[in-house]
Design a protein around this motif. Structure first.
Motif, PDB file in Angstrom:
ATOM      1  N   ALA A  38       0.835  -1.204   0.000  1.00  0.00           N
ATOM      2  CA  ALA A  38       0.000   0.000   0.000  1.00  0.00           C
ATOM      3  C   ALA A  38       0.869   1.253   0.000  1.00  0.00           C
ATOM      4  O   ALA A  38       0.552   2.246  -0.681  1.00  0.00           O
ATOM      5  CB  ALA A  38      -0.923   0.001   1.212  1.00  0.00           C
ATOM      6  N   GLY A  39       1.970   1.218   0.747  1.00  0.00           N
ATOM      7  CA  GLY A  39       2.859   2.370   0.779  1.00  0.00           C
ATOM      8  C   GLY A  39       3.469   2.661  -0.578  1.00  0.00           C
ATOM      9  O   GLY A  39       3.517   3.818  -1.015  1.00  0.00           O
ATOM     10  N   PHE A  40       3.928   1.609  -1.268  1.00  0.00           N
ATOM     11  CA  PHE A  40       4.530   1.817  -2.582  1.00  0.00           C
ATOM     12  C   PHE A  40       3.490   2.281  -3.590  1.00  0.00           C
ATOM     13  O   PHE A  40       3.742   3.212  -4.370  1.00  0.00           O
ATOM     14  CB  PHE A  40       5.184   0.538  -3.083  1.00  0.00           C
ATOM     15  CG  PHE A  40       5.738   0.661  -4.474  1.00  0.00           C
ATOM     16  CD1 PHE A  40       6.955   1.281  -4.705  1.00  0.00           C
ATOM     17  CD2 PHE A  40       5.023   0.184  -5.567  1.00  0.00           C
ATOM     18  CE1 PHE A  40       7.451   1.422  -5.981  1.00  0.00           C
ATOM     19  CE2 PHE A  40       5.521   0.311  -6.851  1.00  0.00           C
ATOM     20  CZ  PHE A  40       6.733   0.934  -7.054  1.00  0.00           C
ATOM     21  N   VAL A  41       2.334   1.637  -3.605  1.00  0.00           N
ATOM     22  CA  VAL A  41       1.284   2.014  -4.568  1.00  0.00           C
ATOM     23  C   VAL A  41       0.858   3.461  -4.350  1.00  0.00           C
ATOM     24  O   VAL A  41       0.668   4.220  -5.312  1.00  0.00           O
ATOM     25  CB  VAL A  41       0.082   1.061  -4.447  1.00  0.00           C
ATOM     26  CG1 VAL A  41      -1.104   1.583  -5.262  1.00  0.00           C
ATOM     27  CG2 VAL A  41       0.452  -0.331  -4.921  1.00  0.00           C
ATOM     28  N   GLY A  42       0.705   3.856  -3.086  1.00  0.00           N
ATOM     29  CA  GLY A  42       0.303   5.229  -2.797  1.00  0.00           C
ATOM     30  C   GLY A  42       1.345   6.234  -3.267  1.00  0.00           C
ATOM     31  O   GLY A  42       1.013   7.243  -3.907  1.00  0.00           O
ATOM     32  N   TYR A  43       2.609   5.966  -2.973  1.00  0.00           N
ATOM     33  CA  TYR A  43       3.679   6.880  -3.383  1.00  0.00           C
ATOM     34  C   TYR A  43       3.799   6.932  -4.901  1.00  0.00           C
ATOM     35  O   TYR A  43       3.886   8.019  -5.492  1.00  0.00           O
ATOM     36  CB  TYR A  43       5.006   6.448  -2.765  1.00  0.00           C
ATOM     37  CG  TYR A  43       6.180   7.298  -3.212  1.00  0.00           C
ATOM     38  CD1 TYR A  43       6.494   8.476  -2.544  1.00  0.00           C
ATOM     39  CD2 TYR A  43       6.963   6.931  -4.312  1.00  0.00           C
ATOM     40  CE1 TYR A  43       7.559   9.267  -2.955  1.00  0.00           C
ATOM     41  CE2 TYR A  43       8.021   7.720  -4.732  1.00  0.00           C
ATOM     42  CZ  TYR A  43       8.314   8.884  -4.049  1.00  0.00           C
ATOM     43  OH  TYR A  43       9.356   9.670  -4.463  1.00  0.00           O
ATOM     44  N   ALA A  44       3.821   5.757  -5.542  1.00  0.00           N
ATOM     45  CA  ALA A  44       3.987   5.707  -6.995  1.00  0.00           C
ATOM     46  C   ALA A  44       2.822   6.373  -7.715  1.00  0.00           C
ATOM     47  O   ALA A  44       3.014   7.059  -8.730  1.00  0.00           O
ATOM     48  CB  ALA A  44       4.135   4.251  -7.453  1.00  0.00           C
ATOM     49  N   THR A  45       1.614   6.200  -7.197  1.00  0.00           N
ATOM     50  CA  THR A  45       0.448   6.832  -7.817  1.00  0.00           C
ATOM     51  C   THR A  45       0.531   8.348  -7.726  1.00  0.00           C
ATOM     52  O   THR A  45       0.294   9.065  -8.709  1.00  0.00           O
ATOM     53  CB  THR A  45      -0.848   6.341  -7.149  1.00  0.00           C
ATOM     54  OG1 THR A  45      -0.936   4.918  -7.271  1.00  0.00           O
ATOM     55  CG2 THR A  45      -2.066   6.978  -7.798  1.00  0.00           C
ATOM     56  N   PHE A  46       0.884   8.832  -6.542  1.00  0.00           N
ATOM     57  CA  PHE A  46       1.013  10.287  -6.357  1.00  0.00           C
ATOM     58  C   PHE A  46       2.066  10.870  -7.278  1.00  0.00           C
ATOM     59  O   PHE A  46       1.841  11.876  -7.952  1.00  0.00           O
ATOM     60  CB  PHE A  46       1.353  10.591  -4.905  1.00  0.00           C
ATOM     61  CG  PHE A  46       1.772  12.019  -4.681  1.00  0.00           C
ATOM     62  CD1 PHE A  46       0.834  13.041  -4.678  1.00  0.00           C
ATOM     63  CD2 PHE A  46       3.113  12.345  -4.495  1.00  0.00           C
ATOM     64  CE1 PHE A  46       1.220  14.363  -4.486  1.00  0.00           C
ATOM     65  CE2 PHE A  46       3.510  13.655  -4.297  1.00  0.00           C
ATOM     66  CZ  PHE A  46       2.559  14.669  -4.293  1.00  0.00           C
ATOM     67  N   ARG A  47       3.240  10.239  -7.339  1.00  0.00           N
ATOM     68  CA  ARG A  47       4.333  10.772  -8.144  1.00  0.00           C
ATOM     69  C   ARG A  47       4.042  10.664  -9.642  1.00  0.00           C
ATOM     70  O   ARG A  47       4.405  11.558 -10.419  1.00  0.00           O
ATOM     71  CB  ARG A  47       5.629  10.044  -7.803  1.00  0.00           C
ATOM     72  CG  ARG A  47       6.230  10.482  -6.508  1.00  0.00           C
ATOM     73  CD  ARG A  47       6.766  11.903  -6.587  1.00  0.00           C
ATOM     74  NE  ARG A  47       7.935  11.966  -7.451  1.00  0.00           N
ATOM     75  CZ  ARG A  47       8.156  12.903  -8.354  1.00  0.00           C
ATOM     76  NH1 ARG A  47       7.282  13.870  -8.519  1.00  0.00           N
ATOM     77  NH2 ARG A  47       9.250  12.897  -9.094  1.00  0.00           N
TER      78      ARG A  47
END
Length: 270
Positions: A38-47
């Motif tokens: 969830a942390g990676f998906v959230g960061y990657a989506t935002f960026r």
């Protein structure tokens, strides 16, 4: 002579009221997996949708999340292979040609299947733990039937890894004077590329493609050698799967901080 009655085989599975007899903290692993993914998906989506702070013109640093940059509004110089003649809308990532395939490659990866099957779908949550579902159909129905496309996504991911390698190597020839130079950003880009190759080449589909269908290894010594080396990497596929999530975030974050002027690049040779 009296015949002894033979016991009949049980028609039902043993009825166990407890979800498991395990005494260890088996919930910890799926919880950490959910938080990590969830942390990676959230960061990657935002960026990916931020569409800013992805390019450092001075050193030719381009974050992997934006490679290749295809929108007409990409920063000058960031589109190594040119752009399309129109600007992308806000909801379309600048690297729209590659990100979906990278996502599908990871989503259908054998290790990531295990990760989200257990942590998110709870099928099952852990070994020797009863799952909450009444039936199990495996990957024989839609949409899980599409997991078989992983072998094709592997080849696309390999091509994208070549592109990321090109980005990292080109940046070596953009020092302060436009010549060869090495900075901390170069080392981060190169390290990320090496780790991405380790993850891609350790893929089960890669192992099968280079030697899984051979009937005789002795007749194909070169492919057998390649299959052997890939098999060694394959034992660490899970580690590379997690390490590359971290290396992608680190690489992107470093480029973002440089691009926004928060930090300056540490140069070793200009």
């Amino acid at each position: 002579m009296t015949q002894v009655a033979q016991p009949r085989p049980a028609n039902k599975r043993a009825q166990i009221s407890a979800p498991t007899f395990r005494t260890d903290n088996w919930r910890l692993s799926p919880i950490l997996t959910v938080l990590g993914l969830a942390g990676f998906v959230g960061y990657a989506t935002f960026r990916s949708f931020q569409q800013d702070h992805y390019w450092v013109e001075l050193y030719h640093y381009l974050t992997p999340f934006y490679s290749p940059c295809l929108s007409a509004t990409c920063e000058p110089g960031s589109a190594v292979f040119g752009t399309l003649p129109w600007a992308f809308p806000w909801f379309m990532p600048f690297a729209a040609a590659t990100l979906p395939f990278l996502l599908l490659f990871r989503l259908t990866c054998y290790y990531y299947r295990k990760a989200y099957y257990r942590a998110i779908w709870q099928a099952p949550t852990a070994c020797a733990v009863r799952e909450p579902h009444r039936s199990y159909s495996g990957e024989t129905r839609f949409p899980l039937l599409g997991q078989n496309l992983h072998r094709y996504f592997f080849w696309i991911a390999g091509a994208i890894a070549v592109l990321n390698t090109y980005d990292a190597l080109v940046a070596l020839f953009h020092g302060h004077n436009g010549g060869f130079g090495i900075g901390l950003g170069n080392l981060i880009l190169l390290a990320n590329v090496v780790l991405l190759w380790c993850y891609t080449l350790s893929c089960h589909s890669c192992r099968h493609a280079f030697g899984g269908r051979l009937r005789s290894f002795s007749r194909h010594p070169v492919r057998y050698w390649m299959w052997t080396q890939i098999s060694r990497l394959n034992t660490r596929h899970m580690q590379f799967a997690w390490i590359t999530l971290g290396s992608l975030v680190l690489t992107d974050l470093y480029v973002a901080l440089l691009s926004s002027g928060v930090i300056t690049d540490l140069r070793f040779f200009n």
